[in-house]
Enzyme design. Structure first.
Site, PDB file in Angstrom:
ATOM      1  N   VAL A   1      -9.388   3.852  -4.028  1.00  0.00           N
ATOM      2  CA  VAL A   1      -9.436   2.554  -4.725  1.00  0.00           C
ATOM      3  C   VAL A   1      -8.084   1.864  -4.533  1.00  0.00           C
ATOM      4  O   VAL A   1      -7.037   2.500  -4.677  1.00  0.00           O
ATOM      5  CB  VAL A   1      -9.721   2.738  -6.238  1.00  0.00           C
ATOM      6  CG1 VAL A   1      -9.754   1.387  -6.935  1.00  0.00           C
ATOM      7  CG2 VAL A   1     -11.039   3.474  -6.456  1.00  0.00           C
TER       8      VAL A   1
ATOM      9  N   ILE B   1      -5.078   6.367  -4.291  1.00  0.00           N
ATOM     10  CA  ILE B   1      -4.732   4.983  -4.604  1.00  0.00           C
ATOM     11  C   ILE B   1      -4.269   4.303  -3.314  1.00  0.00           C
ATOM     12  O   ILE B   1      -3.278   4.730  -2.703  1.00  0.00           O
ATOM     13  CB  ILE B   1      -3.590   4.924  -5.658  1.00  0.00           C
ATOM     14  CG1 ILE B   1      -3.954   5.736  -6.914  1.00  0.00           C
ATOM     15  CG2 ILE B   1      -3.265   3.474  -5.997  1.00  0.00           C
ATOM     16  CD1 ILE B   1      -5.114   5.209  -7.708  1.00  0.00           C
ATOM     17  N   LYS B   2      -4.996   3.282  -2.918  1.00  0.00           N
ATOM     18  CA  LYS B   2      -4.631   2.542  -1.705  1.00  0.00           C
ATOM     19  C   LYS B   2      -3.612   1.466  -2.060  1.00  0.00           C
ATOM     20  O   LYS B   2      -3.802   0.693  -2.991  1.00  0.00           O
ATOM     21  CB  LYS B   2      -5.876   1.867  -1.100  1.00  0.00           C
ATOM     22  CG  LYS B   2      -6.773   2.831  -0.346  1.00  0.00           C
ATOM     23  CD  LYS B   2      -8.036   2.148   0.088  1.00  0.00           C
ATOM     24  CE  LYS B   2      -7.817   1.091   1.149  1.00  0.00           C
ATOM     25  NZ  LYS B   2      -9.075   0.350   1.448  1.00  0.00           N
ATOM     26  N   ILE B   3      -2.558   1.446  -1.270  1.00  0.00           N
ATOM     27  CA  ILE B   3      -1.478   0.501  -1.554  1.00  0.00           C
ATOM     28  C   ILE B   3      -1.060  -0.196  -0.253  1.00  0.00           C
ATOM     29  O   ILE B   3      -0.713   0.472   0.732  1.00  0.00           O
ATOM     30  CB  ILE B   3      -0.269   1.251  -2.157  1.00  0.00           C
ATOM     31  CG1 ILE B   3      -0.724   1.949  -3.441  1.00  0.00           C
ATOM     32  CG2 ILE B   3       0.890   0.307  -2.428  1.00  0.00           C
ATOM     33  CD1 ILE B   3       0.233   2.944  -3.952  1.00  0.00           C
TER      34      ILE B   3
END
Ligand code: E4P
Length: 225
Positions: free
Chosen positions: A59, A86-88
């Protein structure tokens, strides 16, 4: 190479996960808004329920500064699942966030990667996955698969443990080329997953087997002997 689904469409996820060895699901803000759900959180929780805990779920944060990104990451991990990725995006504040989340034991994936140098820096920051955007590179007359190949080579030479999750595909050949280029994983639309799995000659072969069998033994299945 492991293949994930790049979608938040529950029907597609359920159907393909039932049929194929789907390794997980990736989302981004665009993919989530496409579903027009009243609650994006409930949508993500429903995706999580379809998947086993071994299947990966990604996400992406929506904030653009480190402090807010960290709060979002903590919220997502608390409310969806502990082993969430966690996509950043690899903007400067994003790289700072990857460093900090890495120290906090939260899984990260560096996304919107367009160059080998961004990949190496994100890996140094501690990203578990690096997501180069293959088709978007191709669209600017760059070489998307070439960037994936170079990242894979650099990671091999320098024994960098981050994995490549190749993203942004528009055709099956790009997936095949990324597989050959050394990408550990790829995330693709439901449509491309199905196209990659199917071949008209397979259906033709199956039709022939069926016709031959029925011509001698009729409609009964083997267990009805
Ligand atoms: C996945 O991580 C990316 O967000 C996604 O693959 C981007 O794909 P697009 O270029 O088709 O939007």
């Amino acid at each position: 190479m492991k293949i994930l689904l790049d979608t938040a469409n529950l029907e597609d996820i359920k159907r393909l996960n039932d049929l194929y060895p789907v390794r997980g699901v990736t989302t981004n803000p665009t993919i989530l808004t496409r579903e027009n759900a009243e609650s994006w959180l409930d949508l993500l929780k429903s995706i999580d329920e379809i998947l086993s805990s071994e299947q990966l779920l990604f996400v992406q944060v929506t904030a653009s500064n480190c402090e807010e990104m960290i709060k979002e990451a903590e919220f997502l991990v608390e409310n969806i699942r502990e082993n969430l990725y966690i996509k950043i995006p690899v903007i400067p504040e994003g790289l700072k966030t990857i460093k900090k989340l890495n120290g906090m034991g939260i899984n990260t994936a560096a996304t919107a990667v367009f160059s080998t140098q961004q990949a190496v820096i994100a890996a140094n920051a501690g990203a578990g996955f690096i997501a180069p955007y293959v088709n978007r590179l191709d669209n600017i007359e760059a070489d998307g698969v070439g960037v994936v190949r170079d990242i894979a080579e650099m990671f091999k030479i320098h024994n960098i443990k981050s994995k490549i999750i190749a993203a942004s595909f528009k055709n099956v050949n790009q997936i095949k080329e990324c597989c050959l280029a050394g990408a550990d994983t790829a995330t693709v639309s439901a449509e491309l997953y199905e196209e990659a799995a199917a071949h008209p000659l397979t259906y033709q072969a199956v039709e022939q087997f069926d016709a031959d069998w029925k011509s001698l033994y009729g409609d009964k299945f083997m267990y009805q002997y």
